[in-house]
Design an enzyme around this catalytic site. Sequence first.
Site, PDB file in Angstrom:
ATOM      1  N   ASP A  49       0.782  -1.086  -0.059  1.00  0.00           N
ATOM      2  CA  ASP A  49       0.011  -0.009   0.008  1.00  0.00           C
ATOM      3  C   ASP A  49       1.078   1.236  -0.105  1.00  0.00           C
ATOM      4  OD1 ASP A  49      -1.639   2.204   1.098  1.00  0.00           O
ATOM      5  OD2 ASP A  49      -0.919   1.320   3.167  1.00  0.00           O
ATOM      6  N   TYR A  51       0.911   4.233   1.373  1.00  0.00           N
ATOM      7  CA  TYR A  51       1.241   4.757   2.509  1.00  0.00           C
ATOM      8  C   TYR A  51       2.411   4.022   3.622  1.00  0.00           C
ATOM      9  CZ  TYR A  51      -1.954   8.557   2.499  1.00  0.00           C
ATOM     10  OH  TYR A  51      -2.428   9.985   1.872  1.00  0.00           O
ATOM     11  N   ARG A  79      -7.174  13.118   6.186  1.00  0.00           N
ATOM     12  CA  ARG A  79      -6.857  11.611   5.828  1.00  0.00           C
ATOM     13  C   ARG A  79      -8.230  10.735   5.900  1.00  0.00           C
ATOM     14  NH1 ARG A  79      -1.796   8.353   7.643  1.00  0.00           N
ATOM     15  NH2 ARG A  79      -0.684   9.947   6.091  1.00  0.00           N
ATOM     16  N   SER A 156      -2.113   0.389  -5.146  1.00  0.00           N
ATOM     17  CA  SER A 156      -2.563   1.841  -4.433  1.00  0.00           C
ATOM     18  C   SER A 156      -3.849   2.123  -4.789  1.00  0.00           C
ATOM     19  CB  SER A 156      -1.352   2.759  -4.241  1.00  0.00           C
ATOM     20  OG  SER A 156      -1.902   3.751  -3.855  1.00  0.00           O
ATOM     21  N   ASN A 157      -4.474   2.573  -4.087  1.00  0.00           N
ATOM     22  CA  ASN A 157      -5.730   3.806  -4.366  1.00  0.00           C
ATOM     23  C   ASN A 157      -5.374   5.011  -5.150  1.00  0.00           C
ATOM     24  OD1 ASN A 157      -7.843   2.133  -3.267  1.00  0.00           O
ATOM     25  ND2 ASN A 157      -7.655   3.331  -1.298  1.00  0.00           N
TER      26      ASN A 157
END
Length: 265
Positions: A49, A51, A79, A156-157
């Site tokens: 991911d 982050y 966030r 990832s988004n």
Amino acid sequence: MEKKQLNGSNYLNRKQFIGLTTKTLAASALTPIAKLTGKRPLIKAIAFDAYTLFDTNSLLQSVEELFPGKSKELMNIWRNRQFEYTWLRTLTGHYKNFWEVTEDALVYTAAFLKLNLNGENKNKLMQAFLDMRFVKDAGPSLRELKRMSIKLAILSNATPEMLYAGINNSELQNIFDFVISTDNIKSYKPIPAAYQLGVDAFQLKKEEILFAAFGGWDEAGAKSFGYPTAWINPLGLPVEQLDVQPDFICKNLTELAMYVQKINQ
Ligand code: LAC
């Protein structure tokens, strides 16, 4: 200082990496999934991911410069809204990409906190997303994993533009086998189709792909999908109550690399 970071002199070398890993692993909570599950396939690939990789401190600094004393609160709400909007848009089937969702979440957050977010401030904060680099131990940890012949991907988004900005800022252009954005399916994690993108790219079994998450919700989503999971949880947050447990919890990527080395032995 910024220049020093950009030329890569902040990276640890291999010797420093090994010194660090020995120390940190001694203190880390190694959950022996091999022991828990008996025979298990080797980890052949890791999907990260974003982050887990991005160092968000520079973003926090930009927020603090523009809104002194408000950065922690603003970041927190920003966030949370950022992710809530991805989930809501996935549920309602009204997709907007992660860049746009991030901007919408910022506008909401500023309104909620009654801050004056003019066009200039907004652009500065959005630009800060494109100026972020990876955390300091990303380079050495990822290289160490590559040395172990582990395939690497970001899953990832975030939009490809956001992801490649971080990769380029960190001078890690050649480290990932795949950079996968859920924008490909116009939807977001934690829906199973988003995690499936990793299986499709690597062409491996789920069980052979370790998913490394930063958000507890993302870890739970990946685990529910069927990946073994590592939760990088430097904040020491409690495990989400979603009826699944991470296979490994650690504080940083250095510990993650050591874990993979250990369980693949
Ligand atoms: C990710 C973060 C951006 O999916 O949610 O990598």
